[in-house]
Motif scaffolding. Structure first.
Motif, PDB file in Angstrom:
ATOM      1  N   THR A 180      -0.954   3.024  -9.017  1.00 53.37           N
ATOM      2  CA  THR A 180       0.089   2.939  -7.996  1.00 53.37           C
ATOM      3  C   THR A 180      -0.431   3.527  -6.689  1.00 53.37           C
ATOM      4  O   THR A 180      -1.391   4.304  -6.671  1.00 53.37           O
ATOM      5  CB  THR A 180       1.361   3.699  -8.407  1.00 53.37           C
ATOM      6  OG1 THR A 180       1.070   5.094  -8.423  1.00 53.37           O
ATOM      7  CG2 THR A 180       1.879   3.221  -9.740  1.00 53.37           C
ATOM      8  N   SER A 181       0.253   3.176  -5.646  1.00 50.65           N
ATOM      9  CA  SER A 181      -0.135   3.645  -4.315  1.00 50.65           C
ATOM     10  C   SER A 181       0.556   4.950  -3.940  1.00 50.65           C
ATOM     11  O   SER A 181       0.395   5.424  -2.818  1.00 50.65           O
ATOM     12  CB  SER A 181       0.206   2.565  -3.283  1.00 50.65           C
ATOM     13  OG  SER A 181       1.598   2.297  -3.304  1.00 50.65           O
ATOM     14  N   GLY A 233       1.932  -1.931   3.995  1.00 55.91           N
ATOM     15  CA  GLY A 233       1.853  -2.108   2.557  1.00 55.91           C
ATOM     16  C   GLY A 233       0.407  -2.339   2.150  1.00 55.91           C
ATOM     17  O   GLY A 233      -0.511  -1.890   2.837  1.00 55.91           O
ATOM     18  N   TYR A 234       0.230  -3.065   1.071  1.00 57.73           N
ATOM     19  CA  TYR A 234      -1.093  -3.228   0.479  1.00 57.73           C
ATOM     20  C   TYR A 234      -1.338  -4.686   0.109  1.00 57.73           C
ATOM     21  O   TYR A 234      -0.428  -5.392  -0.304  1.00 57.73           O
ATOM     22  CB  TYR A 234      -1.214  -2.354  -0.771  1.00 57.73           C
ATOM     23  CG  TYR A 234      -0.951  -0.901  -0.470  1.00 57.73           C
ATOM     24  CD1 TYR A 234      -1.962  -0.082  -0.005  1.00 57.73           C
ATOM     25  CD2 TYR A 234       0.327  -0.367  -0.598  1.00 57.73           C
ATOM     26  CE1 TYR A 234      -1.710   1.247   0.311  1.00 57.73           C
ATOM     27  CE2 TYR A 234       0.584   0.965  -0.289  1.00 57.73           C
ATOM     28  CZ  TYR A 234      -0.441   1.766   0.167  1.00 57.73           C
ATOM     29  OH  TYR A 234      -0.192   3.076   0.484  1.00 57.73           O
ATOM     30  N   THR A 290      -2.056  -5.691  -5.519  1.00 54.81           N
ATOM     31  CA  THR A 290      -0.996  -5.252  -6.422  1.00 54.81           C
ATOM     32  C   THR A 290      -1.650  -4.750  -7.700  1.00 54.81           C
ATOM     33  O   THR A 290      -2.564  -5.377  -8.215  1.00 54.81           O
ATOM     34  CB  THR A 290      -0.071  -6.430  -6.771  1.00 54.81           C
ATOM     35  OG1 THR A 290       0.468  -6.923  -5.563  1.00 54.81           O
ATOM     36  CG2 THR A 290       1.051  -5.995  -7.679  1.00 54.81           C
ATOM     37  N   SER A 291      -1.167  -3.637  -8.184  1.00 52.73           N
ATOM     38  CA  SER A 291      -1.733  -3.099  -9.417  1.00 52.73           C
ATOM     39  C   SER A 291      -0.651  -2.415 -10.229  1.00 52.73           C
ATOM     40  O   SER A 291       0.101  -1.602  -9.707  1.00 52.73           O
ATOM     41  CB  SER A 291      -2.842  -2.093  -9.109  1.00 52.73           C
ATOM     42  OG  SER A 291      -3.300  -1.491 -10.289  1.00 52.73           O
ATOM     43  N   PHE A 298      -4.983  -1.364   2.277  1.00 47.33           N
ATOM     44  CA  PHE A 298      -3.865  -0.916   3.112  1.00 47.33           C
ATOM     45  C   PHE A 298      -3.762  -1.805   4.355  1.00 47.33           C
ATOM     46  O   PHE A 298      -4.757  -2.119   4.994  1.00 47.33           O
ATOM     47  CB  PHE A 298      -4.068   0.544   3.557  1.00 47.33           C
ATOM     48  CG  PHE A 298      -2.939   1.045   4.404  1.00 47.33           C
ATOM     49  CD1 PHE A 298      -1.797   1.556   3.830  1.00 47.33           C
ATOM     50  CD2 PHE A 298      -3.002   0.991   5.794  1.00 47.33           C
ATOM     51  CE1 PHE A 298      -0.736   2.006   4.601  1.00 47.33           C
ATOM     52  CE2 PHE A 298      -1.954   1.443   6.578  1.00 47.33           C
ATOM     53  CZ  PHE A 298      -0.814   1.953   5.969  1.00 47.33           C
ATOM     54  N   ASN A 306       2.574  -0.641  -3.511  1.00 44.49           N
ATOM     55  CA  ASN A 306       1.719  -1.716  -4.007  1.00 44.49           C
ATOM     56  C   ASN A 306       2.275  -2.404  -5.256  1.00 44.49           C
ATOM     57  O   ASN A 306       1.532  -3.001  -6.025  1.00 44.49           O
ATOM     58  CB  ASN A 306       0.289  -1.232  -4.236  1.00 44.49           C
ATOM     59  CG  ASN A 306       0.136  -0.353  -5.463  1.00 44.49           C
ATOM     60  OD1 ASN A 306       1.046   0.399  -5.803  1.00 44.49           O
ATOM     61  ND2 ASN A 306      -1.003  -0.442  -6.101  1.00 44.49           N
ATOM     62  N   PRO A 348       2.118  -7.515  -3.233  1.00 41.70           N
ATOM     63  CA  PRO A 348       1.150  -7.630  -2.138  1.00 41.70           C
ATOM     64  C   PRO A 348       1.869  -7.903  -0.823  1.00 41.70           C
ATOM     65  O   PRO A 348       2.919  -8.553  -0.801  1.00 41.70           O
ATOM     66  CB  PRO A 348       0.290  -8.830  -2.553  1.00 41.70           C
ATOM     67  CG  PRO A 348       1.181  -9.653  -3.427  1.00 41.70           C
ATOM     68  CD  PRO A 348       2.099  -8.677  -4.117  1.00 41.70           C
ATOM     69  N   ASP A 378       0.561   6.643  -0.384  1.00 41.71           N
ATOM     70  CA  ASP A 378       1.835   6.540   0.337  1.00 41.71           C
ATOM     71  C   ASP A 378       2.236   7.907   0.884  1.00 41.71           C
ATOM     72  O   ASP A 378       2.620   8.030   2.050  1.00 41.71           O
ATOM     73  CB  ASP A 378       2.951   6.016  -0.573  1.00 41.71           C
ATOM     74  CG  ASP A 378       2.757   4.578  -1.012  1.00 41.71           C
ATOM     75  OD1 ASP A 378       2.022   3.826  -0.347  1.00 41.71           O
ATOM     76  OD2 ASP A 378       3.352   4.213  -2.041  1.00 41.71           O
ATOM     77  N   LEU A 405      -7.062  -0.403  -2.273  1.00 44.58           N
ATOM     78  CA  LEU A 405      -5.685  -0.916  -2.287  1.00 44.58           C
ATOM     79  C   LEU A 405      -5.426  -1.912  -1.157  1.00 44.58           C
ATOM     80  O   LEU A 405      -4.382  -2.554  -1.130  1.00 44.58           O
ATOM     81  CB  LEU A 405      -4.685   0.235  -2.202  1.00 44.58           C
ATOM     82  CG  LEU A 405      -4.630   1.149  -3.424  1.00 44.58           C
ATOM     83  CD1 LEU A 405      -3.810   2.399  -3.126  1.00 44.58           C
ATOM     84  CD2 LEU A 405      -4.080   0.418  -4.618  1.00 44.58           C
TER      85      LEU A 405
END
Length: 186
Positions: free
Chosen positions: A144-145, A135-136, A139-140, A182, A110, A113, A149, A180
């Motif tokens: 985190t993803s 993905g996601y 965005t952050s 997904f 992430n 985007p 993940d 997020l």
């Protein structure tokens, strides 16, 4: 348990000459210790570095067929990635991977985007030969993803059907998937 499917991780960094241990690297180490899922971790700071790392994986790693997931941690906006302050479209990335990702899942963390139209997703999949791209939508920099993940990667080890994988991920971690956003294109 040792798995026969591996993860190839490529993370964008400001300068590959500066050695740092990133959160992603630590997360993949933890995944290996807890589940036995092995990975190769590389960094890149240019598009040439991305292409070189991919070529080494393709042409010099005899276990390439066992790398089910290509894990990309790269910042970007919209449908671009950013390397060394240059933006590259996912169409350009697809052309770099052209025909070389047969049966692979390309997964974006992430850090950027992932919001593809149906046509963009189909183009990416057709050009790369990938089984799926994920993905996601969110965005952050704060969240985190990496934990989600790792769950996704674990599910990919046990299941080949991407729809089943996503259903299991949403069933077990619905709140995180929703926060997020997904996404999986196949």
């Amino acid at each position: 348990m040792d798995y026969d499917k591996f993860i190839f991780c490529l993370e964008a960094v400001p300068d590959i000459e500066t050695e740092t241990t990133t959160e992603v690297f630590k997360s993949l180490e933890k995944l290996a210790l807890q589940t036995g899922i092995d990975s190769i971790y590389k960094t890149c700071d240019t598009i040439e570095g991305l292409e070189e790392s991919l070529n080494v994986l393709l042409y010099e790693d005899h276990n390439f067929k066992n790398y089910e997931i290509i894990y990309l941690i790269m910042p970007g906006e919209g449908n671009t990635i950013c390397l060394n302050n240059y933006y590259y479209s996912l169409e350009e990335i697809a052309e770099i991977f052209e025909g070389r990702m047969k049966g692979k899942i390309l997964h974006f963390a992430n850090a950027k985007p992932l919001d593809l139209s149906e046509e963009e997703a189909q183009y990416f999949l057709d050009i790369t030969g990938a089984k799926a791209v994920s993905g996601y939508g969110i965005t952050s920099r704060k969240a985190t993803s990496s934990q989600l993940d790792n769950v996704f990667f674990s599910l990919c080890q046990d299941e080949d059907d991407v729809v089943e994988i996503v259903e299991a991920l949403h069933e077990k971690y619905y709140a995180a998937c929703k926060v997020l956003d997904f996404r999986l294109y196949y």
